[in-house]
Design a protein around this motif. Structure first.
Motif, PDB file in Angstrom:
ATOM      1  N   TRP A 466       0.845  -1.198   0.000  1.00 29.26           N
ATOM      2  CA  TRP A 466       0.000   0.000   0.000  1.00 29.26           C
ATOM      3  C   TRP A 466       0.880   1.248   0.000  1.00 29.26           C
ATOM      4  O   TRP A 466       0.619   2.212  -0.728  1.00 29.26           O
ATOM      5  CB  TRP A 466      -0.907  -0.024   1.232  1.00 29.26           C
ATOM      6  CG  TRP A 466      -2.033   0.969   1.193  1.00 29.26           C
ATOM      7  CD1 TRP A 466      -3.334   0.733   0.897  1.00 29.26           C
ATOM      8  CD2 TRP A 466      -1.934   2.378   1.484  1.00 29.26           C
ATOM      9  NE1 TRP A 466      -4.058   1.895   0.971  1.00 29.26           N
ATOM     10  CE2 TRP A 466      -3.223   2.920   1.320  1.00 29.26           C
ATOM     11  CE3 TRP A 466      -0.900   3.217   1.851  1.00 29.26           C
ATOM     12  CZ2 TRP A 466      -3.504   4.273   1.524  1.00 29.26           C
ATOM     13  CZ3 TRP A 466      -1.158   4.574   2.040  1.00 29.26           C
ATOM     14  CH2 TRP A 466      -2.448   5.080   1.890  1.00 29.26           C
ATOM     15  N   GLU A 467       1.935   1.226   0.815  1.00 21.54           N
ATOM     16  CA  GLU A 467       2.804   2.401   0.925  1.00 21.54           C
ATOM     17  C   GLU A 467       3.507   2.704  -0.393  1.00 21.54           C
ATOM     18  O   GLU A 467       3.577   3.861  -0.818  1.00 21.54           O
ATOM     19  CB  GLU A 467       3.837   2.169   2.027  1.00 21.54           C
ATOM     20  CG  GLU A 467       4.768   3.352   2.256  1.00 21.54           C
ATOM     21  CD  GLU A 467       5.845   3.061   3.276  1.00 21.54           C
ATOM     22  OE1 GLU A 467       6.682   3.962   3.501  1.00 21.54           O
ATOM     23  OE2 GLU A 467       5.873   1.938   3.839  1.00 21.54           O
ATOM     24  N   ALA A 470       1.292   4.282  -2.859  1.00 24.67           N
ATOM     25  CA  ALA A 470       0.927   5.647  -2.504  1.00 24.67           C
ATOM     26  C   ALA A 470       2.062   6.634  -2.738  1.00 24.67           C
ATOM     27  O   ALA A 470       1.825   7.760  -3.185  1.00 24.67           O
ATOM     28  CB  ALA A 470       0.495   5.702  -1.032  1.00 24.67           C
ATOM     29  N   ARG A 471       3.315   6.251  -2.448  1.00 26.16           N
ATOM     30  CA  ARG A 471       4.402   7.236  -2.445  1.00 26.16           C
ATOM     31  C   ARG A 471       5.426   7.048  -3.534  1.00 26.16           C
ATOM     32  O   ARG A 471       6.349   7.868  -3.674  1.00 26.16           O
ATOM     33  CB  ARG A 471       5.097   7.225  -1.094  1.00 26.16           C
ATOM     34  CG  ARG A 471       6.031   6.070  -0.848  1.00 26.16           C
ATOM     35  CD  ARG A 471       6.475   5.952   0.592  1.00 26.16           C
ATOM     36  NE  ARG A 471       7.039   7.161   1.166  1.00 26.16           N
ATOM     37  CZ  ARG A 471       7.531   7.239   2.404  1.00 26.16           C
ATOM     38  NH1 ARG A 471       7.512   6.165   3.186  1.00 26.16           N
ATOM     39  NH2 ARG A 471       8.022   8.361   2.856  1.00 26.16           N
ATOM     40  N   PRO A 479       1.248  11.288  -1.226  1.00 24.12           N
ATOM     41  CA  PRO A 479       1.232  10.811  -2.615  1.00 24.12           C
ATOM     42  C   PRO A 479       1.572  11.894  -3.622  1.00 24.12           C
ATOM     43  O   PRO A 479       2.121  11.609  -4.689  1.00 24.12           O
ATOM     44  CB  PRO A 479      -0.207  10.313  -2.786  1.00 24.12           C
ATOM     45  CG  PRO A 479      -0.665   9.969  -1.408  1.00 24.12           C
ATOM     46  CD  PRO A 479      -0.003  10.960  -0.516  1.00 24.12           C
ATOM     47  N   SER A 514      -1.296   9.284  -6.675  1.00 26.31           N
ATOM     48  CA  SER A 514       0.076   8.880  -6.375  1.00 26.31           C
ATOM     49  C   SER A 514       0.921   8.951  -7.643  1.00 26.31           C
ATOM     50  O   SER A 514       0.398   9.160  -8.747  1.00 26.31           O
ATOM     51  CB  SER A 514       0.072   7.449  -5.825  1.00 26.31           C
ATOM     52  OG  SER A 514      -0.028   6.508  -6.887  1.00 26.31           O
ATOM     53  N   MET A 521      -5.737   7.614  -1.992  1.00 26.74           N
ATOM     54  CA  MET A 521      -4.808   7.153  -0.964  1.00 26.74           C
ATOM     55  C   MET A 521      -4.767   8.136   0.201  1.00 26.74           C
ATOM     56  O   MET A 521      -4.141   7.874   1.226  1.00 26.74           O
ATOM     57  CB  MET A 521      -3.399   6.964  -1.545  1.00 26.74           C
ATOM     58  CG  MET A 521      -3.332   6.034  -2.743  1.00 26.74           C
ATOM     59  SD  MET A 521      -3.891   4.358  -2.388  1.00 26.74           S
ATOM     60  CE  MET A 521      -2.353   3.558  -1.963  1.00 26.74           C
ATOM     61  N   LYS A 544      -4.425   1.563   6.491  1.00 28.61           N
ATOM     62  CA  LYS A 544      -3.585   2.621   5.928  1.00 28.61           C
ATOM     63  C   LYS A 544      -4.470   3.721   5.368  1.00 28.61           C
ATOM     64  O   LYS A 544      -5.658   3.554   5.129  1.00 28.61           O
ATOM     65  CB  LYS A 544      -2.696   2.057   4.823  1.00 28.61           C
ATOM     66  CG  LYS A 544      -1.652   1.062   5.309  1.00 28.61           C
ATOM     67  CD  LYS A 544      -0.488   1.750   5.998  1.00 28.61           C
ATOM     68  CE  LYS A 544       0.390   2.496   5.026  1.00 28.61           C
ATOM     69  NZ  LYS A 544       1.559   3.140   5.685  1.00 28.61           N
ATOM     70  N   GLY A 545      -3.833   4.865   5.114  1.00 28.95           N
ATOM     71  CA  GLY A 545      -4.537   5.992   4.549  1.00 28.95           C
ATOM     72  C   GLY A 545      -5.125   6.873   5.624  1.00 28.95           C
ATOM     73  O   GLY A 545      -4.741   6.820   6.793  1.00 28.95           O
ATOM     74  N   ARG A 557       0.069  11.067   5.890  1.00 29.48           N
ATOM     75  CA  ARG A 557       1.369  10.632   5.410  1.00 29.48           C
ATOM     76  C   ARG A 557       1.307   9.192   4.894  1.00 29.48           C
ATOM     77  O   ARG A 557       0.606   8.350   5.445  1.00 29.48           O
ATOM     78  CB  ARG A 557       2.407  10.718   6.526  1.00 29.48           C
ATOM     79  CG  ARG A 557       2.760  12.136   6.960  1.00 29.48           C
ATOM     80  CD  ARG A 557       3.630  12.103   8.195  1.00 29.48           C
ATOM     81  NE  ARG A 557       2.949  11.423   9.288  1.00 29.48           N
ATOM     82  CZ  ARG A 557       3.549  10.585  10.123  1.00 29.48           C
ATOM     83  NH1 ARG A 557       4.827  10.303   9.981  1.00 29.48           N
ATOM     84  NH2 ARG A 557       2.869  10.013  11.095  1.00 29.48           N
ATOM     85  N   CYS A 558       2.086   8.912   3.868  1.00 29.55           N
ATOM     86  CA  CYS A 558       2.103   7.563   3.290  1.00 29.55           C
ATOM     87  C   CYS A 558       2.609   6.527   4.283  1.00 29.55           C
ATOM     88  O   CYS A 558       2.254   5.347   4.202  1.00 29.55           O
ATOM     89  CB  CYS A 558       2.979   7.535   2.044  1.00 29.55           C
ATOM     90  SG  CYS A 558       2.401   8.597   0.701  1.00 29.55           S
ATOM     91  N   SER A 559       3.447   6.942   5.229  1.00 23.48           N
ATOM     92  CA  SER A 559       4.023   6.002   6.182  1.00 23.48           C
ATOM     93  C   SER A 559       3.132   5.768   7.395  1.00 23.48           C
ATOM     94  O   SER A 559       3.414   4.870   8.200  1.00 23.48           O
ATOM     95  CB  SER A 559       5.387   6.520   6.658  1.00 23.48           C
ATOM     96  OG  SER A 559       5.253   7.808   7.255  1.00 23.48           O
TER      97      SER A 559
END
Length: 582
Positions: A466-467, A470-471, A479, A514, A521, A544-545, A557-559
């Motif tokens: 997923w991360e 997104a990034r 993203p 992204s 995302m 996530k998200g 944040r993506c993380s």
């Protein structure tokens, strides 16, 4: 349970093909034509207390655990459970009900190992997934009750099922799955599972998860070695069992001293030996820790170099003879190469059109040709390779995969319910009016999201997949870059005075795309992943998200990652799926 006979019709949905135990233990079923939405057989298991075997005891405990999650306590859910797949309970599982298990297409372990030991990387994946699945199954039963008596019942029901006779490899995913049998073993010799049980199982003391760690390691040794044992007489078999159960035989020493097992890579061999220690306290402390250790070994040089089936993901050892996949039967494809210029180093793959094909760059040693692969409709290609992950921007390498371009919508979930003949929960996913069909599906639990993904041959993403989707590869915070911007998602922080009270249409914020073109995302709904974390006796699943309720750029944040109970089903939680491509 009523005595059954071949040809009986049950609940106007199934036909009895074969009875087990005279019809009192259970039966093999097939779906009637008007209900045959999914092919294959079904196993009906009686949960009558007077006839319980390990399989029926396990299903009774799981049914009681699932009943606690059901909003309508007069009915029992039909859910997809780890290692078991789709299960449905009818009647009271704690007393005299029954359970129905869908039996997917599988490969018996004896057939799988007929060609010799498996590749270490494949065994690592199989045993790591087995350990994680066992952790999840135990959490279903022990969610709100960690009494030693209940845990002991669960472990004594589960350990006899962790043997080559009751485990098989699922053809679609190359993962181990329980295939319970209701055949009662003869008393003339020890049952086939006897030397797969931890020594403490033969005692009277309460059991701990360490007995499941032992069983998972025993399966790993079998998959890595498959050395033949000399046939034993009944007298010898009973004597060997006595030595095993009393602790006089040391399974950890066996794996270190047996010449046939010397080919196992040393780090893996040492970990398995530790898991097979006679004393539970000396083993790897938990199933999740075992899963983490094995997954970590996949990065070792000795675990690389094999060939993975593009259909099911099964990996064969480097240098193995070519041929069809021994898991799913897929014949090897001849790659189709087309000439074309390579992309600049580090540039992400452009977003493919829906239903189109995408390209993966071949290694530099193979010139500038590209390999054409199909990308499923509605999904976006995420190329394989390294990316900067987490707050520390640590390099992490992933294989190529496809991810849903937008989250699963309410309309998508309604189609899933129609295809499976199910009705939505009251207020649950798929229960909203037509005006919400293009909004992300919400109020969906992790179990329901997993069931949806598996029905379509997909799965939930890991937090790292997923991360990366997104990034991209450059470690950006969001993203769309390193600076938060308003109007990049359905978020409270970017909505001015009019705070959003619900979701909006999927894909409504192209500014928040992204680097690969994946949408939503940021904002709208949190999204379930397959990653997990243990806290005490419970397992929590990662989301996530960020969602329309979030008021902080930190959560976008993506993380960023949060962990929730898998049964959680809130109006701000949805999901998207991924599919393996190589």
């Amino acid at each position: 349970m009523t005595i059954l006979f071949p040809g009986d019709r049950l609940w106007n949905r199934f036909r009895v093909d074969q009875v087990i135990g005279g019809g009192s233990d259970g039966a093999w079923l097939s779906a009637l034509p008007e209900h045959a939405t999914v092919g294959g057989k079904f196993l009906l298991v009686s949960l009558d207390q007077s006839t319980r075997q390990p399989a029926s005891e396990l299903l009774a405990l799981l049914g009681a655990g699932q009943q606690q999650l059901a909003q309508d306590t007069s009915a029992y859910p039909r859910v997809t459970l780890p290692l078991l797949g789709p299960v449905e309970w009818i009647g009271n599982p704690a007393r005299d009900g029954c359970a129905i298990l869908a039996r997917p297409s599988c490969v018996d372990l004896d057939d799988l190992l007929r060609g010799g030991p498996l590749a270490p990387a494949q065994v690592l994946r199989m045993v790591a997934a087995l350990a994680a699945g066992l952790e999840e199954l135990t959490s279903v039963v022990l969610r709100n009750d960690s009494r030693s008596t209940l845990a002991d019942r669960l472990f004594r029901a589960l350990t006899p099922l962790l043997t080559p006779e009751t485990l098989a490899l699922r053809s679609s995913t190359a993962q181990l799955i329980l295939q319970p049998t209701l055949q009662r073993p003869l008393a003339t010799r020890p049952p086939a599972y006897a030397d797969f049980l931890a020594p403490e199982v033969y005692g009277d003391a309460s059991l701990s998860p360490a007995c499941l760690v032992f069983a998972a390691a025993r399966i790993g040794v079998l998959l890595l070695s498959r050395f033949e044992k000399n046939p034993r007489s009944a007298e010898t078999a009973w004597a060997d069992l006595a030595a095993w159960a009393s602790g006089k035989r040391d399974p950890a020493r066996d794996i270190l001293a047996t010449a046939e097992l010397s080919a196992i890579p040393e780090p893996l061999r040492a970990t398995l030996a530790r898991c097979l220690h006679r004393k539970p306290s000396r083993r790897v402390p938990s199933l999740m820790r075992l899963s983490e250790l094995l997954n970590g070994m996949l990065r070792e040089p000795w675990a690389r170099g094999g060939q993975r089936c593009p259909a099911c993901g099964f990996e064969t050892a480097a240098g193995a003879p070519a041929g069809g996949c021994i898991c799913c039967g897929r014949e090897p494809d001849l790659p189709q190469e087309t000439a074309g210029a390579t992309r600049p180093a580090g540039e992400p793959q452009a977003r493919p059109r829906r239903g189109d094909t995408a390209t993966l760059l071949k290694p530099a040693t193979q010139s500038s040709a590209v390999l054409t692969i199909p990308v499923p409709r509605g999904m976006t290609l995420i190329p394989g390779g390294s990316f900067l992950s987490g707050e520390s921007r640590t390099p992490r390498t992933l294989r190529a995969f496809a991810i849903d371009t937008v989250p699963v919508s309410e309309g998508d979930y309604k189609q899933f319910l129609a295809a499976t003949g199910k009705k939505p929960r009251n207020g649950g996913p798929g229960s909203l009016d037509d005006a919400s069909d293009k909004h992300p599906v919400a109020r969906v639990s992790w179990y329901e999201a997993t069931e949806f993904a598996e029905f379509y041959g997909k799965r939930l993403p890991t937090i790292y997949e997923w991360e990366k989707a997104a990034r991209g590869i450059d470690g950006r915070k969001f993203p769309f870059g390193n600076v938060f911007r308003a109007n990049t998602g359905r978020l409270r922080i970017s909505s001015g005075k009019n705070k959003p009270q619900s979701t909006t249409l999927v894909g409504s914020f192209p500014e928040g795309a992204s680097p690969y073109g994946v949408l939503d995302m940021v904002g709208n709904v949190l999204q379930w992943t397959s990653s997990a974390r243990r806290a005490g006796e419970r397992i929590f699943r990662a989301v996530k998200g960020s969602c329309y309720l979030d008021g902080s750029a930190q959560l976008a944040r993506c993380s960023a990652v949060q962990y929730l109970p898998p049964e959680c089903a809130e109006a701000h939680i949805g999901f998207r799926c991924v599919q393996d491509l190589e």
